[in-house]
Write a protein that holds these residues in place. Sequence first.
Motif, mmCIF file in Angstrom:
data_model
loop_
_atom_site.group_PDB
_atom_site.id
_atom_site.type_symbol
_atom_site.label_atom_id
_atom_site.label_comp_id
_atom_site.label_asym_id
_atom_site.label_seq_id
_atom_site.Cartn_x
_atom_site.Cartn_y
_atom_site.Cartn_z
ATOM 1 N N GLU A 24 2.231 1.820 -3.406
ATOM 2 C CA GLU A 24 1.232 2.459 -4.252
ATOM 3 C C GLU A 24 1.107 3.934 -3.919
ATOM 4 O OE1 GLU A 24 -2.649 0.826 -4.338
ATOM 5 O OE2 GLU A 24 -1.994 -1.047 -5.256
ATOM 6 N N SER A 25 1.111 4.197 -2.620
ATOM 7 C CA SER A 25 0.940 5.573 -2.179
ATOM 8 C C SER A 25 2.021 6.475 -2.743
ATOM 9 C CB SER A 25 0.954 5.608 -0.654
ATOM 10 O OG SER A 25 1.072 6.915 -0.206
ATOM 11 N N ARG B 219 -16.115 0.569 -9.184
ATOM 12 C CA ARG B 219 -15.792 1.810 -8.492
ATOM 13 C C ARG B 219 -15.388 2.893 -9.482
ATOM 14 N NH1 ARG B 219 -11.245 3.175 -5.509
ATOM 15 N NH2 ARG B 219 -10.494 1.052 -5.405
ATOM 16 N N SER C 61 -6.743 11.165 -2.759
ATOM 17 C CA SER C 61 -6.826 9.719 -2.837
ATOM 18 C C SER C 61 -6.979 9.324 -4.303
ATOM 19 C CB SER C 61 -8.006 9.214 -2.032
ATOM 20 O OG SER C 61 -9.198 9.557 -2.681
ATOM 21 N N VAL C 62 -6.935 8.014 -4.559
ATOM 22 C CA VAL C 62 -7.023 7.551 -5.935
ATOM 23 C C VAL C 62 -8.343 8.003 -6.561
ATOM 24 C CG1 VAL C 62 -7.071 5.528 -7.412
ATOM 25 C CG2 VAL C 62 -5.557 5.579 -5.451
ATOM 26 N N ASN C 63 -9.424 7.798 -5.818
ATOM 27 C CA ASN C 63 -10.715 8.200 -6.341
ATOM 28 C C ASN C 63 -10.771 9.687 -6.672
ATOM 29 O OD1 ASN C 63 -11.729 5.695 -6.082
ATOM 30 N ND2 ASN C 63 -13.473 6.292 -4.799
ATOM 31 N N GLU C 64 -10.259 10.468 -5.731
ATOM 32 C CA GLU C 64 -10.300 11.915 -5.945
ATOM 33 C C GLU C 64 -9.472 12.301 -7.156
ATOM 34 O OE1 GLU C 64 -8.907 13.205 -2.190
ATOM 35 O OE2 GLU C 64 -10.869 13.072 -1.231
ATOM 36 N N GLN D 282 -7.648 3.220 -1.373
ATOM 37 C CA GLN D 282 -7.674 3.931 -2.645
ATOM 38 C C GLN D 282 -8.782 4.973 -2.691
ATOM 39 O OE1 GLN D 282 -7.630 1.432 -6.055
ATOM 40 N NE2 GLN D 282 -5.475 0.973 -5.779
ATOM 41 N N ALA E 166 -17.591 2.038 -3.355
ATOM 42 C CA ALA E 166 -17.591 2.491 -4.741
ATOM 43 C C ALA E 166 -18.504 3.685 -4.926
ATOM 44 C CB ALA E 166 -18.032 1.349 -5.654
ATOM 45 N N TYR F 86 -4.429 7.151 1.206
ATOM 46 C CA TYR F 86 -3.518 6.258 1.911
ATOM 47 C C TYR F 86 -3.221 6.735 3.317
ATOM 48 C CZ TYR F 86 -2.862 4.148 -2.604
ATOM 49 O OH TYR F 86 -3.091 3.511 -3.770
ATOM 50 N N MET G 139 0.828 -1.204 0.000
ATOM 51 C CA MET G 139 0.000 0.000 0.000
ATOM 52 C C MET G 139 0.861 1.252 0.000
ATOM 53 S SD MET G 139 -3.218 -0.460 -0.130
ATOM 54 C CE MET G 139 -3.041 -1.730 -1.304
ATOM 55 N N MET G 140 1.918 1.206 0.804
ATOM 56 C CA MET G 140 2.794 2.374 0.869
ATOM 57 C C MET G 140 3.477 2.584 -0.483
ATOM 58 S SD MET G 140 2.927 4.135 3.639
ATOM 59 C CE MET G 140 1.193 4.088 3.827
ATOM 60 N N ARG H 150 -11.383 11.592 -10.186
ATOM 61 C CA ARG H 150 -12.446 12.582 -10.323
ATOM 62 C C ARG H 150 -11.893 13.894 -10.884
ATOM 63 N NH1 ARG H 150 -13.365 15.664 -6.515
ATOM 64 N NH2 ARG H 150 -14.675 17.354 -7.217
ATOM 65 N N PHE I 66 -3.535 1.396 -11.063
ATOM 66 C CA PHE I 66 -3.812 1.062 -9.680
ATOM 67 C C PHE I 66 -4.835 -0.052 -9.545
ATOM 68 C CE2 PHE I 66 -1.891 5.173 -9.446
ATOM 69 C CZ PHE I 66 -1.089 5.075 -8.326
ATOM 70 N N LYS I 67 -5.134 -0.704 -10.654
ATOM 71 C CA LYS I 67 -6.060 -1.835 -10.662
ATOM 72 C C LYS I 67 -7.369 -1.471 -9.968
ATOM 73 C CE LYS I 67 -2.409 -5.290 -10.364
ATOM 74 N NZ LYS I 67 -1.449 -4.840 -9.321
ATOM 75 N N VAL I 68 -7.925 -0.341 -10.333
ATOM 76 C CA VAL I 68 -9.204 0.061 -9.757
ATOM 77 C C VAL I 68 -10.294 -0.811 -10.373
ATOM 78 C CG1 VAL I 68 -10.857 1.947 -9.552
ATOM 79 C CG2 VAL I 68 -8.427 2.417 -9.448
ATOM 80 N N PRO I 69 -11.127 -1.433 -9.549
ATOM 81 C CA PRO I 69 -12.189 -2.265 -10.098
ATOM 82 C C PRO I 69 -13.154 -1.436 -10.948
ATOM 83 C CG PRO I 69 -12.077 -2.456 -7.708
ATOM 84 C CD PRO I 69 -11.131 -1.406 -8.098
ATOM 85 N N TYR J 87 -18.526 4.359 -11.143
ATOM 86 C CA TYR J 87 -19.276 5.229 -10.220
ATOM 87 C C TYR J 87 -18.599 6.588 -10.086
ATOM 88 C CZ TYR J 87 -22.899 2.206 -8.335
ATOM 89 O OH TYR J 87 -24.015 1.457 -8.171
#
Lengths: 117, 670
Positions: free
Chosen positions: A41-42, A96, A66-69, B449, B413, B453, A38-39, A72, A90-93, A99
């Motif tokens: 990736e961070s 997610r 964050s990844v989502n942000e 994610q 999600a 983090y 995780m670190m 976005r 980042f292998k985001v499903p 959405y």
Amino acid sequence: LALEEATRMTDPSARITAVKSAQKFFSEDKDRSFEAKMMDESSRLLVLQQQLEAEADGKVPFFGQSVNETIRTCVVNGMLKRADKIKSDFKVPDKRFWYTKLYALTEIRDFEGLDTF
Amino acid sequence: MSAEDQNDEPPLDVNLLKEISKKALVDALNSVNGSKTLVLDPLLAAPLGLVTEVALLKHHGVDKMFWLEPGPLTSSTTNILYLCRPMVSYVKIIAGHIKKHAKESSKHNYTLVLVPRLSSLVSRLLEEEGVLGDITISSYNLQFLPVANDVLSLEYESAFKDIWVDGDESVVYDSAQALITLQKLFGLFPRLLGKGDCAARLINHLTTYLPQSHTPDTLSEPFSNFDSLIVIDRRVDMITPLLTQLTYEGLMDELLGIKNSHVELPASLVAPPPNPQTGATAAPPPPPPAAASLRKENKKKYHLSSADSLFMELRDVNFSNVGKRLNGVARRLEEDYKTSLQSKTTAQLREFVGRLGGLQSDHQSLRIHTGISELMLPITRTEQFNKSLEIQQNLLASYNVSEQISSIEDMIAKGADMETIVRLLCLASITAGGIKTKALDNIKREFLQAYGYNFLPLLLALAAPSLAILLPNPLPTSTPPAISASKLPFSPLRKSLRLLIDDNPEALEELENDISFVYSGYAPLSVRLVQCVAQKGGVLSNPAEKEKSLESSNKAPDGGKVQAHPIVGWKGFEDILAMIPGKTVDVVQNGVGVTPSGGIARPKDKATTTVVFFLGGCTYTEIAALRWVARQNRGRSFLIATTGIINGSSIVDGIAGIQKASAGTKDAGI
């Protein structure tokens, strides 16, 4: 373990080094492989965000999100290709990612973009 | 219903505690002569607001007030009084002030008043900073504050985090001190019962410190106001705070946030000029000292006090019934107004005018509470809220756990609140005895994610041995035995303590008669434990039936209430308690002069009070459930004491180390 508190720093480069050293500490303990990953990736994300900021001429703040942000912000600012790249990096499903993208597109009222789903 | 029922056994006069706090504050202020500048710890402002008013401070020579913040401090008076909790960062600030003043060669007298007690660490720090000689240190013993007639709180917001994340046990010590004060005022606890490791430590403090601080005249009194003290460790029951509270007051805390018994509401709701006649109940309280100027948001604080009779009636009701209740009250008020129109004689009119003040205040509070429920209703109708409720109920029933996990993933999600997700995850981990390693890693990844983090420390803290509420299943072989020992065997407990009541039609009636109404079907474990001690029948079967059988056999014809049986400890429930991790304590405490013959005989009809102390905080629903238990018992009332009132989100926020305000903006962005 206490070292990850250092990640709250604001200075970009110092923060990346802090995260990296935290990752090193985690990787020394074999039970903490998840945290180490995780670190890793961070820190990758932080570097990427720096690149993105440079690309957007420093107008759009990315750092520390964050990844989502990040996805976005990319979508909102019309950097759709970048968003797709983050997804694969980042292998985001799928669920997610869609959405997040959906919400972002609605936010900027990009109905053509919504149509092309 | 609650108001009248609670009044038939007058609770102890908890306002006495308030008076003591007030007097101590005045003493602390008067210890410095002349006018002074008060520098206040922002964390303390709200609790102090429960004790005192700005006017009182002014009266005792306070000239100006500042928050204790980094940065320069300008003061016109020579005396500066700091009032703060003993925290390292504060001491640094103070030392900074002093050094700066010394440089500017302005002369000040410094007094540091520490709440609730002195700490050698602070003086050490001051010494290191080289300013110890310039400052006078004293303490202001702020202890239990009455939040309601039957609720006392220490108002430590971070108690939970301090004990179980940071391992800082000063809270345990402070609680013990406060409980000793309580004993000094109202008499000895003849019996101490506790569950949980920290509870055991607390009781240990109580029993060892007592001899030193004895005041024979009160402590040796054989007829104490109390019959026992029950200490429940928050760690014992982590499930309850993680659930969404469903009583009116609880939901208000979940959705709007209650802080030091004040709730922030949109100004429009409270703003219409409070009628001077009704000022006592409906007026917004004086804002905490100097807060008005600092607070920019367009919100007003509304004090939720026990003086508001309508609120008393509503606070413990399940939210689904609140609308009905409000409607009923509105009808009643309308009737009352109508009668005034029909009244003809002057005598009748005069009588009505006399009642007008009361009616108006009722009206005012009705308006406010209708407004509050209107505010909350849309939130309870959102998909997210209902989804999380559904997951909670399914998890409690251990129904298809892996499917629940994937629903939680869905919620991530969709960008649900970070707190909600953490609460659901922990709940899943506790009830199912851990989440499957692969699924857990996956969801942790999703979580980091989605929310950043920087929440990794939060996840680590939750999995740390002291808390252990987010665990993989099966445990990795290298885990210390302490973790596996602290696992809660949820499903056998659910059976033996009747924690969950089925939602089928015939059980619904039962629901009305059990404490599980507060969570629409789930009975808080902590309150069940209290019932184990104080109302044994209620745990095993439906108390309503019990009453009937008792009534027929017993000579207790009084209103269908069970005569409270004397406290006999955990008897009958030893095996259940043994299943729950943590130490179990049962100590009989004898006063100095009393013969050690075991329990103290007391007249059977004398009402007693049982103190329930929640170490690490309690939720509004637990208070509601305990009030319900108290109504079922004759001859016993409960005094609820706690380190602070919490909910699941405040726990999560505390561990994550974020302030409520910043959390709000952060989550809104996703």
